[in-house]
Design a protein around this motif. Sequence first.
Motif, PDB file in Angstrom:
ATOM      1  N   THR A 243      18.496 -28.270 -74.903  1.00  0.00           N
ATOM      2  CA  THR A 243      18.079 -29.611 -75.316  1.00  0.00           C
ATOM      3  C   THR A 243      18.730 -29.980 -76.642  1.00  0.00           C
ATOM      4  O   THR A 243      19.258 -31.087 -76.808  1.00  0.00           O
ATOM      5  CB  THR A 243      16.546 -29.673 -75.441  1.00  0.00           C
ATOM      6  OG1 THR A 243      15.967 -29.372 -74.172  1.00  0.00           O
ATOM      7  CG2 THR A 243      16.088 -31.052 -75.888  1.00  0.00           C
TER       8      THR A 243
ATOM      9  N   THR B 137      22.505 -30.603 -76.139  1.00  0.00           N
ATOM     10  CA  THR B 137      22.740 -31.874 -75.448  1.00  0.00           C
ATOM     11  C   THR B 137      22.557 -33.047 -76.398  1.00  0.00           C
ATOM     12  O   THR B 137      23.397 -33.952 -76.447  1.00  0.00           O
ATOM     13  CB  THR B 137      21.779 -32.013 -74.251  1.00  0.00           C
ATOM     14  OG1 THR B 137      21.975 -30.903 -73.375  1.00  0.00           O
ATOM     15  CG2 THR B 137      22.024 -33.310 -73.499  1.00  0.00           C
ATOM     16  N   ARG B 138      21.483 -33.051 -77.151  1.00  0.00           N
ATOM     17  CA  ARG B 138      21.229 -34.154 -78.097  1.00  0.00           C
ATOM     18  C   ARG B 138      22.287 -34.200 -79.194  1.00  0.00           C
ATOM     19  O   ARG B 138      22.724 -35.279 -79.602  1.00  0.00           O
ATOM     20  CB  ARG B 138      19.836 -34.015 -78.696  1.00  0.00           C
ATOM     21  CG  ARG B 138      18.757 -34.304 -77.685  1.00  0.00           C
ATOM     22  CD  ARG B 138      17.386 -34.183 -78.280  1.00  0.00           C
ATOM     23  NE  ARG B 138      16.370 -34.439 -77.256  1.00  0.00           N
ATOM     24  CZ  ARG B 138      15.086 -34.281 -77.447  1.00  0.00           C
ATOM     25  NH1 ARG B 138      14.632 -33.865 -78.619  1.00  0.00           N
ATOM     26  NH2 ARG B 138      14.245 -34.527 -76.474  1.00  0.00           N
TER      27      ARG B 138
END
Length: 44
Positions: free
Chosen positions: A23, A26-27
């Motif tokens: 996560t 990805t961010r």
Amino acid sequence: MSDHKHGEMDTKVQEETFSGFMTWVTRTAIFCICLLIFAYMVNG
């Protein structure tokens, strides 16, 4: 020593850590891409 039995290890913590890491990656990647697009538009 205890006998190792394949497939009996609890991997919940490792899976949660990996999910959090993915996560974050990805961010961060999305932020960098947006930053590059913004810099291109400003300096065009």
